[in-house]
Design an enzyme around this catalytic site. Sequence first.
Site, PDB file in Angstrom:
ATOM      1  N   CYS A   1      -0.656  -1.736  22.709  1.00  0.00           N
ATOM      2  CA  CYS A   1      -0.565  -1.603  21.241  1.00  0.00           C
ATOM      3  C   CYS A   1      -1.169  -0.301  20.720  1.00  0.00           C
ATOM      4  CB  CYS A   1      -1.207  -2.799  20.556  1.00  0.00           C
ATOM      5  SG  CYS A   1      -0.560  -4.374  21.124  1.00  0.00           S
TER       6      CYS A   1
ATOM      7  N   HIS B   1      -3.007  -0.922  13.507  1.00  0.00           N
ATOM      8  CA  HIS B   1      -2.082  -1.731  14.309  1.00  0.00           C
ATOM      9  C   HIS B   1      -1.933  -3.101  13.654  1.00  0.00           C
ATOM     10  CE1 HIS B   1      -0.152  -3.915  17.395  1.00  0.00           C
ATOM     11  NE2 HIS B   1      -1.236  -4.580  17.764  1.00  0.00           N
TER      12      HIS B   1
ATOM     13  N   ASN C   1       3.653  -8.863  15.336  1.00  0.00           N
ATOM     14  CA  ASN C   1       3.012  -7.807  16.116  1.00  0.00           C
ATOM     15  C   ASN C   1       4.068  -7.171  17.019  1.00  0.00           C
ATOM     16  OD1 ASN C   1       1.572  -6.268  17.945  1.00  0.00           O
ATOM     17  ND2 ASN C   1      -0.008  -7.813  18.327  1.00  0.00           N
TER      18      ASN C   1
HETATM   19  N1  ACO Z   1       0.576 -23.605  16.067  1.00  0.00           N
HETATM   20  C1  ACO Z   1      -0.223 -24.676  15.873  1.00  0.00           C
HETATM   21  N2  ACO Z   1      -1.378 -24.847  16.550  1.00  0.00           N
HETATM   22  C2  ACO Z   1      -1.733 -23.884  17.431  1.00  0.00           C
HETATM   23  C3  ACO Z   1      -0.940 -22.754  17.667  1.00  0.00           C
HETATM   24  C4  ACO Z   1       0.266 -22.631  16.943  1.00  0.00           C
HETATM   25  N3  ACO Z   1       1.092 -21.578  17.077  1.00  0.00           N
HETATM   26  N4  ACO Z   1      -1.545 -21.991  18.590  1.00  0.00           N
HETATM   27  C5  ACO Z   1      -2.694 -22.611  18.928  1.00  0.00           C
HETATM   28  N5  ACO Z   1      -2.802 -23.758  18.228  1.00  0.00           N
HETATM   29  C6  ACO Z   1      -3.872 -24.718  18.271  1.00  0.00           C
HETATM   30  C7  ACO Z   1      -4.643 -24.718  19.590  1.00  0.00           C
HETATM   31  O1  ACO Z   1      -3.973 -25.500  20.542  1.00  0.00           O
HETATM   32  C8  ACO Z   1      -5.965 -25.293  19.167  1.00  0.00           C
HETATM   33  O2  ACO Z   1      -5.822 -26.697  19.082  1.00  0.00           O
HETATM   34  P1  ACO Z   1      -7.046 -27.657  19.548  1.00  0.00           P
HETATM   35  O3  ACO Z   1      -8.175 -27.319  18.621  1.00  0.00           O
HETATM   36  O4  ACO Z   1      -6.467 -29.002  19.336  1.00  0.00           O
HETATM   37  O5  ACO Z   1      -7.308 -27.290  20.967  1.00  0.00           O
HETATM   38  C9  ACO Z   1      -6.162 -24.770  17.754  1.00  0.00           C
HETATM   39  O6  ACO Z   1      -4.849 -24.392  17.288  1.00  0.00           O
HETATM   40  C10 ACO Z   1      -7.084 -23.603  17.670  1.00  0.00           C
HETATM   41  O7  ACO Z   1      -6.706 -22.659  18.671  1.00  0.00           O
HETATM   42  P2  ACO Z   1      -7.452 -21.307  18.803  1.00  0.00           P
HETATM   43  O8  ACO Z   1      -6.787 -20.491  19.869  1.00  0.00           O
HETATM   44  O9  ACO Z   1      -8.913 -21.544  18.900  1.00  0.00           O
HETATM   45  O10 ACO Z   1      -7.122 -20.668  17.379  1.00  0.00           O
HETATM   46  P3  ACO Z   1      -7.723 -19.381  16.705  1.00  0.00           P
HETATM   47  O11 ACO Z   1      -8.332 -19.742  15.428  1.00  0.00           O
HETATM   48  O12 ACO Z   1      -8.506 -18.538  17.654  1.00  0.00           O
HETATM   49  O13 ACO Z   1      -6.391 -18.571  16.373  1.00  0.00           O
HETATM   50  C11 ACO Z   1      -5.134 -16.715  17.161  1.00  0.00           C
HETATM   51  C12 ACO Z   1      -5.575 -18.130  17.426  1.00  0.00           C
HETATM   52  C13 ACO Z   1      -4.265 -16.684  15.930  1.00  0.00           C
HETATM   53  C14 ACO Z   1      -4.335 -16.224  18.363  1.00  0.00           C
HETATM   54  C15 ACO Z   1      -6.383 -15.844  16.927  1.00  0.00           C
HETATM   55  O14 ACO Z   1      -7.330 -16.023  17.948  1.00  0.00           O
HETATM   56  C16 ACO Z   1      -6.021 -14.408  16.875  1.00  0.00           C
HETATM   57  O15 ACO Z   1      -5.314 -13.964  15.991  1.00  0.00           O
HETATM   58  N6  ACO Z   1      -6.531 -13.586  17.799  1.00  0.00           N
HETATM   59  C17 ACO Z   1      -6.161 -12.214  17.856  1.00  0.00           C
HETATM   60  C18 ACO Z   1      -5.146 -12.088  18.875  1.00  0.00           C
HETATM   61  C19 ACO Z   1      -4.064 -11.127  18.541  1.00  0.00           C
HETATM   62  O16 ACO Z   1      -3.795 -10.782  17.413  1.00  0.00           O
HETATM   63  N7  ACO Z   1      -3.435 -10.701  19.582  1.00  0.00           N
HETATM   64  C20 ACO Z   1      -2.346  -9.828  19.427  1.00  0.00           C
HETATM   65  C21 ACO Z   1      -2.263  -9.009  20.615  1.00  0.00           C
HETATM   66  S1  ACO Z   1      -3.637  -8.035  20.744  1.00  0.00           S
HETATM   67  C22 ACO Z   1      -3.380  -6.733  19.945  1.00  0.00           C
HETATM   68  O17 ACO Z   1      -2.317  -6.485  19.450  1.00  0.00           O
HETATM   69  C23 ACO Z   1      -4.526  -5.880  19.870  1.00  0.00           C
END
Ligand code: ACO
Length: 321
Positions: free
Chosen positions: A115, A248, A278
Amino acid sequence: MIYARIAGTGSFLPGEPVTNDDLVARGIETSDQWIVDRTGIRTRYLAPPEMASSDLAREASVRAIEAAGLAPDDIDLIIVATSTPDCIFPSTAALLQSKLGIRNGAAAFDVQAVCSGFVYGLTIAEKFIRSGSHKRALVVGAEVFSRILDWSDRGTCVLFGDGAGAVVLEASDTPGVLAGALHADGSHHPILCVPGNVAAGQVVGDPFLRMDGQAVFKFAVKVLGDVALEVLGQAGLGADAVDWLIPHQANVRIIQATAKRIGVPMEKVITTVDRHGNTSAASIPLALDLAVRDGRIRPGQRLVVEGVGGGFTWGAVLLQF
Ligand code: ACO
């Protein structure tokens, strides 16, 4: 003194927007509310199977070259940032050169910094131009991330989209790029990676994107804040000197937290993640082109473009548009 300045921008998104509800209809166990609340993403674009990164790159490049008032053969350097190349080799940049009909022997190569790739590519192109060896560089971010997503992993597949953005960077008597910084720390490679590869005619290992979302979130906010302040410091400027921040586009919450750390109000932040998802290396030039074409970004304004991605890699460029 030779400087490098952006002479034209272009972008391309394939097909029609795919909504969060469309993903639910395709059988992904998620909801519009979950995706919007956690990421800000409402739609993304997904390329049809016959469309490769070089095809998206071609459309964006044609628009950037036209916006610069140039012909394809005026380009003497092509850099494509991508983690989803058309094939193992040749480079997507070489394929793009062919698709643009450039026959002047322009140098062409890919940059792999996930990215952060566009920021890496822009920085490399600027060095070529300032050295006097090249005059007009085409710098492209192009991705079909939909091809490396595990569509049974709802924690990742809802986040990404496909697209391309391009700029023409040209030699100029006036600046241009004012400051830049690139960094990497490979020790963080396990928190965001596609670990598999191809050997002996087989895919070896896991060919899908894997991510520790919370670790990525924290890392991204820290380094995006640090590197923006670093390039402003190089130029002796404060956050109030920034007309537009183009980070980004991974997650609107990362963008908000980053802007707050740097001290730039959200009204000065270009945000497209809600519409594009993204798009990895394409996200910054897509956002840049959108804001140039809708008239928000105007000549003479100061922009900070900054990226963070797998590796981990990160970087920023401060430029006068
Ligand atoms: N829909 C519904 N529920 C979901 C989904 C979904 N798409 N994905 C995960 N869940 C659930 C999980 O199973 C979990 O359920 P549980 O509590 O019953 O186990 C719950 O939601 C929480 O999951 P987490 O992974 O802890 O959720 P979090 O609040 O961390 O959000 C996310 C996840 C959105 C990915 C967040 O961590 C994030 O945005 N991180 C940044 C990652 C990113 O942007 N990466 C892009 C690539 S990196 C880059 O470009 C630099």
